[in-house]
Design a protein around this motif. Structure first.
Motif, short mmCIF file in Angstrom:
data_model
loop_
_atom_site.label_atom_id
_atom_site.label_comp_id
_atom_site.label_asym_id
_atom_site.label_seq_id
_atom_site.Cartn_x
_atom_site.Cartn_y
_atom_site.Cartn_z
N CYS A 219 0.84 -1.20 0.00
CA CYS A 219 0.00 0.00 0.00
C CYS A 219 0.87 1.25 0.00
O CYS A 219 1.84 1.34 0.76
N PRO A 220 0.56 2.25 -0.85
CA PRO A 220 1.37 3.48 -0.87
C PRO A 220 1.16 4.37 0.36
O PRO A 220 1.93 5.28 0.61
N GLU A 221 0.09 4.11 1.13
CA GLU A 221 -0.19 4.92 2.31
C GLU A 221 0.66 4.47 3.49
O GLU A 221 1.19 3.35 3.52
N THR A 222 0.75 5.34 4.49
CA THR A 222 1.45 4.98 5.73
C THR A 222 0.43 4.31 6.65
O THR A 222 -0.56 4.92 7.04
N CYS A 223 0.67 3.04 6.99
CA CYS A 223 -0.32 2.28 7.75
C CYS A 223 0.30 1.62 8.98
O CYS A 223 1.38 1.04 8.90
N LEU A 224 -0.43 1.73 10.09
CA LEU A 224 -0.04 1.10 11.35
C LEU A 224 -1.19 0.20 11.79
O LEU A 224 -2.33 0.64 11.87
N ALA B 103 0.82 -4.30 16.05
CA ALA B 103 1.05 -5.61 15.43
C ALA B 103 1.93 -5.52 14.19
O ALA B 103 2.73 -6.42 13.90
N TYR B 104 1.81 -4.38 13.45
CA TYR B 104 2.55 -4.27 12.19
C TYR B 104 2.58 -2.82 11.75
O TYR B 104 1.60 -2.07 11.98
N ALA B 105 3.66 -2.38 11.16
CA ALA B 105 3.76 -1.06 10.54
C ALA B 105 4.43 -1.25 9.18
O ALA B 105 5.49 -1.87 9.09
N ASN B 106 3.81 -0.69 8.11
CA ASN B 106 4.43 -0.87 6.80
C ASN B 106 5.63 0.06 6.65
O ASN B 106 5.88 0.95 7.47
N ALA B 107 6.38 -0.16 5.56
CA ALA B 107 7.63 0.58 5.35
C ALA B 107 7.38 2.07 5.25
O ALA B 107 8.19 2.89 5.74
N TRP C 33 0.39 16.76 10.77
CA TRP C 33 -0.15 15.53 10.22
C TRP C 33 -1.68 15.56 10.26
O TRP C 33 -2.28 16.32 11.03
N ILE C 34 -2.25 14.70 9.42
CA ILE C 34 -3.67 14.36 9.55
C ILE C 34 -3.73 12.84 9.58
O ILE C 34 -2.81 12.17 9.09
N SER C 35 -4.79 12.28 10.19
CA SER C 35 -4.84 10.83 10.32
C SER C 35 -6.24 10.31 10.08
O SER C 35 -7.23 11.06 10.13
N GLU C 36 -6.30 9.00 9.82
CA GLU C 36 -7.57 8.29 9.66
C GLU C 36 -7.43 6.95 10.37
O GLU C 36 -6.47 6.21 10.14
N THR C 37 -8.37 6.66 11.26
CA THR C 37 -8.32 5.43 12.04
C THR C 37 -9.60 4.64 11.78
O THR C 37 -10.69 5.21 11.82
N SER D 142 -16.90 -8.65 15.35
CA SER D 142 -15.99 -8.08 16.34
C SER D 142 -14.80 -7.42 15.65
O SER D 142 -14.42 -7.80 14.53
N ILE D 143 -14.24 -6.42 16.33
CA ILE D 143 -13.07 -5.74 15.79
C ILE D 143 -11.85 -6.64 16.00
O ILE D 143 -11.51 -6.98 17.14
N GLU D 144 -11.20 -6.99 14.89
CA GLU D 144 -10.02 -7.86 14.96
C GLU D 144 -8.74 -7.03 15.07
O GLU D 144 -7.84 -7.34 15.84
N TYR D 145 -8.70 -5.95 14.25
CA TYR D 145 -7.54 -5.06 14.24
C TYR D 145 -8.03 -3.63 14.06
O TYR D 145 -9.15 -3.39 13.58
N ILE D 146 -7.15 -2.69 14.43
CA ILE D 146 -7.40 -1.26 14.18
C ILE D 146 -6.25 -0.75 13.32
O ILE D 146 -5.07 -0.99 13.64
N VAL D 147 -6.60 -0.05 12.24
CA VAL D 147 -5.58 0.49 11.33
C VAL D 147 -5.57 2.00 11.46
O VAL D 147 -6.63 2.64 11.45
#
Length: 517
Positions: free
Chosen positions: A14-19, A31-35, A106-110, A119-124
């Motif tokens: 994904c080209p976006e910054t994701c956590l 759990a994971y952060a992309n490059a 910054w601006i963010s989206e969760t 049920s919520i498995e993960y939060i991005v």
């Protein structure tokens, strides 16, 4: 299927910054952060993966808007299971914070990743660095606005924390948005426990009390509500005022348990007073000091004076006084009662006087008055004791005592009372005239009797039983000039008589008679 391996594949390209985080509030473990995310935030996977988000990014975010707060975003996602977009916030990268100290914006989206069970498995969380789009002027403006907002919020917070009332704020869903220190103390919950929680979840027992109905009424009718209610979980009475607004409710409250307890005690005291007043065996009146009007009387007053209660309540104190006593009575009221009502001095006052019954009979009374509050007015409670018989008995006793004293002092007999140890406990005042000798209380009995007559007297004294009386042969005594005086002595044992508690000796001087013989 939502597996971490699948997420790595998806977000790795994904080209976006994701956590990616686990929904294990309040930690929110990464759990994971992309490059792209690691590059944008100047972190490595080792730095942050496996740590809670607030541990991985400690205290470096500065929020320019309330909804940009990371904790708020995560909580909103957990509660609503929907996307939460945050406004502009500042987050300084570690290398820049230590060198140029230039801010990054910054601006963010969760958003949540929900499994098949709902049920919520993960939060991005996806963030975007927009520093290049914010000019220096914008930064200055934002900084000033931030400072003004912060100062404004701080002033409000200081006011809310300094008020002596408890204060809490609720949104329209009854979620707690503010909780001051006094609220912590009264409601026994810390701010951390209460903030962001539903009020009815915190205090489910309050749903069945006025809190629930009054708060809903304040919101639905847009009116302020004030009420008192007991909250069982904290065991206290609360006085509550709720003010509605577009955002929800502002609620001020105070612990009034002491006041409620005092009111209950006052109520009980009034009931006890009424019982004591009504059931007292002595007449009791309540009267107005200014008008002297009788305001209340008990049953004993009706029985003793012969008036009905309706008659009493139409009377004043002057109506029960003999006409010839009124001048003295008004002097007592004006000089001895009213001054204490004004000065607040001692309220007790005892006075002897005379009252007139309905039958016209005049009685002697002892009146004890005390200041009281009666039906909201300052009044006096008067306790009346009829002392007519007591005064008559006292007068008769005084006359009897005078008669006895005259007989003893002027009589020809010397009267002495001897205690169980053989000492005088009473000697009549005529001792010098009868025996020409002075005796004192505490002297050894019959010390003036000469031998062998003394032994006869002491022998008779020891043999005498309770209640018995014996007359001794004539005995010889020495007077103060050492001359012989002949005495006739009668002994009576009154040890069992509580009024005497001794042996009474009646002695008569018969010296002249002996000499004549």
């Amino acid at each position: 299927m939502l597996s971490l391996e699948n997420l790595r594949t998806v977000f790795g390209k994904c080209p976006e910054t994701c956590l990616v985080m686990y929904p294990d509030a309040p930690r929110f473990t990464i759990a994971y952060a992309n490059a792209n995310y690691l590059e944008a935030t100047n972190r490595t996977a080792v730095d942050i993966v496996g740590k809670g988000i607030f541990e991985a990014f400690p205290g470096t975010q500065v929020d320019l808007h309330k909804d940009s707060d990371i904790k708020t975003s995560l909580e909103q996602v957990l509660e609503h299971k929907s996307v939460h977009k945050s406004s502009l916030f500042r987050f300084n990268l570690p290398d820049q914070a230590s060198s140029t100290n230039e801010p990054h914006f910054w601006i963010s989206e969760t958003y949540p990743l929900i499994n098949d069970c709902g049920s919520i498995e993960y939060i991005v969380r996806s963030v975007q660095d927009v520093t290049q789009f914010v000019s220096a002027k914008d930064i200055t403006t934002i900084s000033k606005a931030e400072q003004q907002i912060e100062a404004h919020h701080q002033r409000i917070a200081n006011i809310l924390e300094s008020v002596t009332d408890g204060f809490l704020a609720l949104d329209r869903n009854f979620t707690v948005t503010y909780w001051n220190k006094e609220a912590e103390r009264i409601l026994c919950k810390s701010r951390e426990e209460a903030m962001g929680e539903n009020l009815w979840s915190l205090y489910p027992e309050a749903v069945h009390k006025k809190f629930y109905s009054e708060y809903h009424k304040a919101l639905s009718e847009n009116v302020s509500r004030q009420f008192q209610e007991y909250l069982d979980v904290v065991q206290c009475w609360l006085e509550v005022t709720a003010y509605p607004s577009e955002d929800g409710l502002s609620i001020f409250f105070k612990d009034i348990s002491d006041r409620i307890a005092a009111e209950e005690q006052l109520k009980e005291a009034n009931e006890q007073y009424q019982n004591l007043f009504d059931l007292s065996p002595a007449p009791n009146w309540v009267y107005d000091v200014e008008t002297l009007a009788i305001l209340d009387v008990n049953k004993a007053s009706l029985d003793h004076y012969g008036y009905s209660k309706e008659e009493f309540l139409r009377m004043t104190l002057t109506d029960v006084r003999p006409t010839e006593d009124l001048t003295e009575f008004m002097n007592v009221i004006n000089k001895e009662v009213k001054p204490f009502m004004v000065s607040g001095g001692s309220s007790d006052h005892i006075k002897l006087g005379r009252h007139k019954k309905k039958s016209g009979e005049i009685i002697n009374v002892e009146v004890k008055g005390s200041n009281i509050s009666f039906q909201g007015r300052v009044a006096r409670l008067a306790l009346i004791i009829d002392v007519t018989e007591r005064m008559r008995s006292a007068h008769e006793l005084s006359v009897s005592e005078q008669r006895f004293r005259a007989l003893v002092q002027e009589g020809s007999d010397l009267i002495q009372i001897i205690d169980e140890h053989g000492f005088y406990k009473y000697v009549s005042p005529n001792a010098h005239r009868v025996l020409k000798r002075v005796f004192k209380v505490g002297d050894k009995a019959f010390a003036s009797v000469v031998e062998p007559d003394k032994q006869d007297v002491l022998h008779a004294l020891n043999k005498l039983q309770n209640g018995e009386c014996t007359k001794l042969p004539r005995v010889r005594c020495r007077d103060m000039n050492n001359e012989i005086q002949w005495m006739e002595i009668t002994l009576t044992n009154l040890m069992d008589d509580p009024a005497v508690n001794g042996i009474v000796s009646n002695s008569r001087n018969v010296t002249e008679q002996i000499n004549s013989e």
